[in-house]
Design an enzyme around this catalytic site. Sequence first.
Site, PDB file in Angstrom:
ATOM      1  N   LYS A  92       0.863  -1.192   0.000  1.00 25.26           N
ATOM      2  CA  LYS A  92       0.000   0.000   0.000  1.00 25.26           C
ATOM      3  C   LYS A  92       0.895   1.236   0.000  1.00 25.26           C
ATOM      4  O   LYS A  92       2.034   1.181   0.465  1.00 25.26           O
ATOM      5  CB  LYS A  92      -0.899   0.017   1.242  1.00 25.26           C
ATOM      6  N   GLY A 204     -20.732   6.992   1.199  1.00 22.62           N
ATOM      7  CA  GLY A 204     -19.620   7.228   0.274  1.00 22.62           C
ATOM      8  C   GLY A 204     -20.166   7.211  -1.138  1.00 22.62           C
ATOM      9  O   GLY A 204     -20.912   6.306  -1.516  1.00 22.62           O
ATOM     10  N   GLY A 206     -18.113   7.829  -4.056  1.00 22.38           N
ATOM     11  CA  GLY A 206     -16.991   7.902  -4.999  1.00 22.38           C
ATOM     12  C   GLY A 206     -17.029   6.699  -5.903  1.00 22.38           C
ATOM     13  O   GLY A 206     -18.107   6.198  -6.243  1.00 22.38           O
ATOM     14  N   ASN A 207     -15.854   6.194  -6.263  1.00 26.33           N
ATOM     15  CA  ASN A 207     -15.799   5.079  -7.207  1.00 26.33           C
ATOM     16  C   ASN A 207     -16.603   3.882  -6.712  1.00 26.33           C
ATOM     17  O   ASN A 207     -17.477   3.368  -7.411  1.00 26.33           O
ATOM     18  CB  ASN A 207     -14.330   4.696  -7.451  1.00 26.33           C
ATOM     19  N   ALA A 208     -16.333   3.436  -5.495  1.00 22.36           N
ATOM     20  CA  ALA A 208     -17.006   2.235  -4.986  1.00 22.36           C
ATOM     21  C   ALA A 208     -18.491   2.504  -4.713  1.00 22.36           C
ATOM     22  O   ALA A 208     -19.365   1.740  -5.149  1.00 22.36           O
ATOM     23  CB  ALA A 208     -16.298   1.752  -3.721  1.00 22.36           C
ATOM     24  N   GLY A 209     -18.794   3.583  -4.006  1.00 25.48           N
ATOM     25  CA  GLY A 209     -20.167   3.841  -3.563  1.00 25.48           C
ATOM     26  C   GLY A 209     -21.135   4.195  -4.677  1.00 25.48           C
ATOM     27  O   GLY A 209     -22.276   3.723  -4.701  1.00 25.48           O
TER      28      GLY A 209
END
Length: 401
Positions: A92, A204, A206-209
């Site tokens: 990471k 959220g 963003g990309n995931a949400g």
Amino acid sequence: MQKAAQCMDLDPEILEILSHTQKSLIVSLPIRMDDGSLKVFEGYRVQHSELRGPFKGGFRYFPEVNLDEIKALATEMSLKCSVAGIPYGGAKGGIKCNPKAMSQGELERLTRKYVQAIYQIIGPEHDIPAPDMYTNPQIMAWFMDEYSKLSNRHQPGVVTGKPIEVGGSLGRNTATAQGGAYILEEYMKQNNLKPEAMTVVVQGFGNAGQYATELLHEMNCTIVGVSDSKGGIYNAKGMDPNAIIKIKKEKGSVIKSSEGEVVDAQKILEKPCDILVLAAMENQVNEANMKNVKAKLILELANGPVNGEADAYLEKKGVVIIPDILANSGGVTVSYFEWVQNQQAYYWTLEEVQMKLKRGINEAFQRTLKFQKDFDCSMREAAYVSAFDRLEKAMKLRGRQ
Ligand code: NAD
């Protein structure tokens, strides 16, 4: 981790080795800002384990990034790749910065400087970064370009999550949410739950949400709440994700949408719903709010969104938590597919990507459920057991010194 290790009787030496990260690099990144001033940022790259393949893991741009957090996330990546059954280890990275307050030019210079600083320890066969919080396909394109220049050859496989035009994979942008949606679909099938009877809150956007909201809406679930960093909106009757996406794009936040009543960012987690999708950041469900969570099923698309105390409390209460290392592993799975396509210089159709993702994530889910049954434990512990099982076998075969 300890509980899962105990329940499967993991070799203590192996647990000891896996409890440490292999390498941590801290770099300072001097950047010329648009106003002519010089600012020095701190960046990190942590490599946890390469037992099962090259190091793999995203990097984030965030003001509160710190080494301990990156170490924990790198460890989670080794476990996630192992649960997902993809041939990678874990890593990471991150830079302590506020990308929202930086121009595109400043972000490009910062990204290129980061690549120069960590160049020696990354590479397509060694350590392959990817997007994470507040990093995106454009940043991955700069990353690939800088690495290719430094190594004097075209190297698309050094980073995943790139735009399609420069070696990205079809289906990567939706992969994390899609993987979570496949698991939910399978879970509902196995438990005789009808999607049309399920209400969903997504934290959220963003990309995931955002993609999770769209995909669950397409599955006929009713989206009753969504939120971003500025707050949430809730409507027990259901909302249209497309209308919210449009407003978010135009006005910067879901709270500008008239689809639901505005709710405090944290309070959205306590609103009535059947499924709570956590897709923002770590430590969102904790001692302060765990008793007020009403969902019966939690999907952890974010990394570590439910803390240890809340996890134990909710588990006891009978709430099913589909744990992060399984629930969001669709992202790294399609990252792996992107890398395979880059290495072969041969690209797949969206149907091929989605078919392989569905097969892979369902296998990972079934394997986790089998361990849950065998060891009579929570799904989180079972996912850890699934990960440890593969890591232990690899370490025994390779040797441990
Ligand atoms: P992103 O930067 O695209 O989106 C983050 C979202 O969270 C934004 O909408 C932001 O406004 C919102 N947010 C921040 N603080 C919030 C708060 N207090 N309440 C509500 N919303 C808040 O990031 P992402 O890529 O969607 O990642 C989200 C999480 O999923 C992270 O934990 C990340 O590590 C994890 N994850 C992402 C991927 C991926 O492929 N994108 C893969 C695996 C895990």
